[in-house]
Scaffold this active site. Structure first.
Site, PDB file in Angstrom:
ATOM      1  N   LYS A 213       0.843  -1.197   0.000  1.00 19.80           N
ATOM      2  CA  LYS A 213       0.000   0.000   0.000  1.00 19.80           C
ATOM      3  C   LYS A 213       0.883   1.255   0.000  1.00 19.80           C
ATOM      4  O   LYS A 213       0.687   2.165  -0.781  1.00 19.80           O
ATOM      5  CB  LYS A 213      -0.918  -0.035   1.232  1.00 19.80           C
ATOM      6  CG  LYS A 213      -1.814   1.162   1.359  1.00 19.80           C
ATOM      7  CD  LYS A 213      -2.778   1.017   2.522  1.00 19.80           C
ATOM      8  CE  LYS A 213      -3.476   2.344   2.770  1.00 19.80           C
ATOM      9  NZ  LYS A 213      -4.413   2.306   3.866  1.00 19.80           N
ATOM     10  N   GLU A 219      10.402  -4.953   4.343  1.00 15.84           N
ATOM     11  CA  GLU A 219      10.420  -6.353   3.908  1.00 15.84           C
ATOM     12  C   GLU A 219      10.097  -6.464   2.421  1.00 15.84           C
ATOM     13  O   GLU A 219      10.776  -7.164   1.669  1.00 15.84           O
ATOM     14  CB  GLU A 219       9.378  -7.173   4.705  1.00 15.84           C
ATOM     15  CG  GLU A 219       9.703  -7.389   6.162  1.00 15.84           C
ATOM     16  CD  GLU A 219       9.209  -6.266   7.057  1.00 15.84           C
ATOM     17  OE1 GLU A 219       8.930  -5.148   6.549  1.00 15.84           O
ATOM     18  OE2 GLU A 219       9.099  -6.504   8.278  1.00 15.84           O
ATOM     19  N   GLY A 278      -4.938  -1.718   5.057  1.00 15.07           N
ATOM     20  CA  GLY A 278      -4.140  -2.856   4.581  1.00 15.07           C
ATOM     21  C   GLY A 278      -4.813  -4.192   4.841  1.00 15.07           C
ATOM     22  O   GLY A 278      -4.923  -5.045   3.956  1.00 15.07           O
ATOM     23  N   ARG A 279      -5.307  -4.387   6.064  1.00 12.14           N
ATOM     24  CA  ARG A 279      -5.895  -5.691   6.418  1.00 12.14           C
ATOM     25  C   ARG A 279      -7.315  -5.863   5.865  1.00 12.14           C
ATOM     26  O   ARG A 279      -7.942  -6.884   6.089  1.00 12.14           O
ATOM     27  CB  ARG A 279      -5.834  -5.899   7.929  1.00 12.14           C
ATOM     28  CG  ARG A 279      -6.434  -4.779   8.752  1.00 12.14           C
ATOM     29  CD  ARG A 279      -5.996  -4.878  10.210  1.00 12.14           C
ATOM     30  NE  ARG A 279      -6.458  -3.760  11.019  1.00 12.14           N
ATOM     31  CZ  ARG A 279      -5.819  -2.611  11.162  1.00 12.14           C
ATOM     32  NH1 ARG A 279      -4.682  -2.410  10.543  1.00 12.14           N
ATOM     33  NH2 ARG A 279      -6.301  -1.657  11.932  1.00 12.14           N
ATOM     34  N   GLU A 364      -4.636  -6.681  14.770  1.00 15.40           N
ATOM     35  CA  GLU A 364      -4.143  -5.356  14.386  1.00 15.40           C
ATOM     36  C   GLU A 364      -5.289  -4.342  14.511  1.00 15.40           C
ATOM     37  O   GLU A 364      -5.062  -3.170  14.778  1.00 15.40           O
ATOM     38  CB  GLU A 364      -3.572  -5.375  12.954  1.00 15.40           C
ATOM     39  CG  GLU A 364      -2.645  -4.199  12.670  1.00 15.40           C
ATOM     40  CD  GLU A 364      -1.804  -4.358  11.416  1.00 15.40           C
ATOM     41  OE1 GLU A 364      -0.597  -4.617  11.521  1.00 15.40           O
ATOM     42  OE2 GLU A 364      -2.368  -4.212  10.318  1.00 15.40           O
ATOM     43  N   HIS A 395      -5.644 -33.275  17.735  1.00 14.64           N
ATOM     44  CA  HIS A 395      -4.544 -34.127  18.202  1.00 14.64           C
ATOM     45  C   HIS A 395      -3.378 -33.286  18.706  1.00 14.64           C
ATOM     46  O   HIS A 395      -2.248 -33.749  18.764  1.00 14.64           O
ATOM     47  CB  HIS A 395      -4.105 -35.061  17.072  1.00 14.64           C
ATOM     48  CG  HIS A 395      -5.208 -35.998  16.680  1.00 14.64           C
ATOM     49  ND1 HIS A 395      -5.409 -37.218  17.302  1.00 14.64           N
ATOM     50  CD2 HIS A 395      -6.221 -35.866  15.799  1.00 14.64           C
ATOM     51  CE1 HIS A 395      -6.468 -37.807  16.784  1.00 14.64           C
ATOM     52  NE2 HIS A 395      -6.992 -36.999  15.868  1.00 14.64           N
ATOM     53  N   LYS A 520       9.565  -1.058  14.253  1.00 13.69           N
ATOM     54  CA  LYS A 520      10.125  -0.728  12.931  1.00 13.69           C
ATOM     55  C   LYS A 520      11.201   0.341  13.076  1.00 13.69           C
ATOM     56  O   LYS A 520      12.275   0.263  12.476  1.00 13.69           O
ATOM     57  CB  LYS A 520       9.037  -0.137  12.023  1.00 13.69           C
ATOM     58  CG  LYS A 520       8.062  -1.112  11.428  1.00 13.69           C
ATOM     59  CD  LYS A 520       7.174  -0.351  10.416  1.00 13.69           C
ATOM     60  CE  LYS A 520       5.920  -1.098  10.073  1.00 13.69           C
ATOM     61  NZ  LYS A 520       4.961  -0.337   9.293  1.00 13.69           N
TER      62      LYS A 520
END
Ligand code: F6P
Length: 564
Positions: A213, A219, A278-279, A364, A395, A520
């Protein structure tokens, strides 16, 4: 409308909140066994069916009064007005002064949605149409790589909201995907992620989608540079000058300047807008990899699935409104039952990344410690979401859910039909075994097994406490006919809006994410300290200083000339 600046959080002072506390003092003592015994219709009545989803909340520790009181709380928190404000395009993301309009991404072109007086719907559909045309060219083989080979591999590079939605949707809709193409996703700045995603691929057949965005994320830009270097190595040093890179890179961003600075022609850029968080962006051009995988028609079906839930959320009275119900139950479990986590348990292998996707969406959004007015809250906000597809979790961690000391409300998700029928030994289909497990788990959690029942089975007395299940552990079950692009969209929108409902009750900004900034920022200093040629002066705390020195030593111990 500006409101007077308060000094204490309002929620727990509300009479509706106090009424819920008093109510909890009574119902909190009741076992689900009692609640079911008192009302033989409970399993049919505490359910809602709408827009293709069936939601059974009868195994939640609530009764009709709880629901009524929760709705009164929602009214006191002005939930209906806040829903309308979101759909109207008001700047409800107050700390970033932005509208929150992911609902516009899936609205039909006939609608008009204004942001600062500008109708955004033509923009939304223009980008969707461009995505569709591009996807068609790639999927049909009309878009060729630099050497004339057709594109067989798509690698989407992004992180957080620019990755988790696309990964989840690709996995969820794999059955609908073009199987002669390979789709991979690179997010981690750990070079292993990129190396493993590309090691067996031919650059001449590979298309990179750089999704960010902001187009500033460390990253993503680091991995995008790695991708460009990987392509240049394979396609030749002049790949940039001769236009080769342009055939193998497209960008998805709101930042045209950043895209162009990176070296991607903005003609190959698909935009979106600051009013898409973003999410909440998987329906925007961030979903380009999804469209490439499943095709434009399926992508539009997915958007239609989101849209029916949006309409349901906007127009349905609170009592039968699925996201409202889910959100209010989440508040009840979080703030009255004191449950700190929620397990999301899809009994559908294709939804294996759904819990990971929900982690960003929920945490977030609602992991906030101050109200919209900046007042420290005196109640718990967003719970921790986690989960695994059934039956694998059974399990592994279900032991704790059944017999541990903490309450873990569970969301069970299942489908009537499987996309992969497989006959089982017992004559049925493996899908029956899967769904039998889903149903049995909810039953076991709610009702448990008393010591008397355990004894009656002839269990030695010494083992009775170990084999007793207290039960009374809440769960919700969501069933849909079949996993399709449409039902996936509906399910995701259910959770999106449920998160919003919770945020409204907690009076927090569900659409900012300031909590990701400090780490960050500190990492920038640390990167310089780790990469400095000589050990730098360190001015952190003693732990951080020692870790930096230790890492430099470990890293450099293998370098030629290092002391043995
Ligand atoms: O660091 C968190 C975050 O800002 C998320 O909110 C976002 O989804 C992600 O980073 C990626 O951001 P971008 O799409 O700008 O690269």
């Amino acid at each position: 409308m500006s409101r007077p600046h308060p000094t204490t959080a309002r929620l727990t002072t509300l009479s509706q909140w106090k009424a819920l506390q008093q109510h909890f003092a009574q119902i909190g003592q009741k076992h689900l066994r009692e609640l079911f015994a008192a009302d033989s219709q409970r399993g049919e009545q505490l359910t809602v069916e709408a827009v293709g989803l069936y939601l059974d909340y009868s195994k939640q520790r609530v009764d009709a009064d709880t629901l009524r009181l929760l709705r009164e709380l929602a009214q006191a928190c002005e939930l209906p007005q806040r829903i309308e404000a979101m759909f109207r395009g008001d700047k409800i993301n107050r700390t970033e002064d932005r509208a929150v309009l992911h609902v516009a991404l899936r609205a039909p072109s006939s609608e008009k949605i204004l942001v600062d007086g500008h109708d955004v719907m033509p923009d939304v559909h223009e980008v969707l149409d461009r995505m569709a045309a591009f996807s068609e060219r790639v999927r049909s083989g009309a878009w060729l790589g630099h050497t004339g080979k057709r594109i067989r591999n798509v690698i989407s590079i992004g992180i957080g909201g620019s990755d988790l939605g696309p990964v989840m949707a690709y996995e969820a809709l794999r059955d609908y995907s073009q199987r002669d193409m390979t789709f991979r996703f690179v997010s981690n700045v750990d070079g292993t992620d990129f190396a493993e995603a590309t090691r067996d691929l031919d650059a001449a057949e590979t298309l990179f989608i750089i999704c960010s965005k902001t187009f500033t994320t460390l990253e993503t830009l680091t991995n995008a540079h790695a991708a460009r270097a990987w392509c240049i190595k394979a396609l030749g040093d002049d790949a940039e000058k001769n236009g080769a890179i342009a055939k193998h890179f497209v960008a998805v961003s709101t930042n045209a300047e950043g895209v162009s600075k990176f070296g991607i022609d903005t003609a190959n850029m698909f935009g979106f807008w600051d009013w898409v968080g973003g999410r909440y962006s998987m329906d925007s051009s961030i979903g380009l990899s999804t469209m490439l995988a499943i095709g434009a028609d399926h992508f539009r079906e997915m958007l239609a699935g989101f849209h029916v839930m949006d309409e349901h959320f906007r127009r349905t009275p609170l009592e039968s409104n699925l996201p409202v119900l889910m959100g209010l139950l989440a508040v009840w479990n979080n703030n009255f039952l004191d449950a700190a986590t929620v397990a999301v348990l899809p009994y559908e292998q294709y939804l294996k990344r759904f819990p990971a996707y929900l982690q960003q969406l929920t945490m977030e959004s609602n992991g906030k410690h101050v109200t919209l007015d900046g007042i420290h809250v005196d109640y718990a906000t967003g719970p921790i979401y986690w989960g695994e597809p059934g039956t694998n979790g059974q399990h592994s961690f279900y032991q704790l859910i059944h017999q541990g000391t903490r309450i873990v409300p569970c969301d069970f998700i299942g489908f009537g039909q499987t996309l992969n029928p497989l006959p089982a030994q017992n004559g049925g289909d493996q899908h029956d075994l899967l769904i039998a497990n889903l149903i049995a788990q909810g039953e076991a959690l709610a009702f448990g097994k008393t010591a008397a029942e355990v004894r009656a089975e002839g269990t030695p007395e010494v083992l009775v406490p170990h084999r007793t299940f207290e039960g009374n552990r809440p769960s919700t079950t969501i069933l849909a006919p079949k996993l399709t692009p449409h039902s996936l969209g509906t399910l995701i929108a259910l959770y999106e809006h449920s998160v919003f409902v919770q945020g409204v009750i907690w009076d927090i900004d569900s659409f900012d994410q300031w909590g990701v900034e400090l780490g960050k920022q500190l990492a920038k200093t640390t990167i310089a300290e780790l990469t400095a040629k000589d050990e730098p002066e360190l001015a952190h705390d003693s732990s951080t200083n020692t870790l930096i020195r230790r890492y430099r030593k470990l890293r450099d111990s293998q370098k030629p000339g290092a002391a043995a």
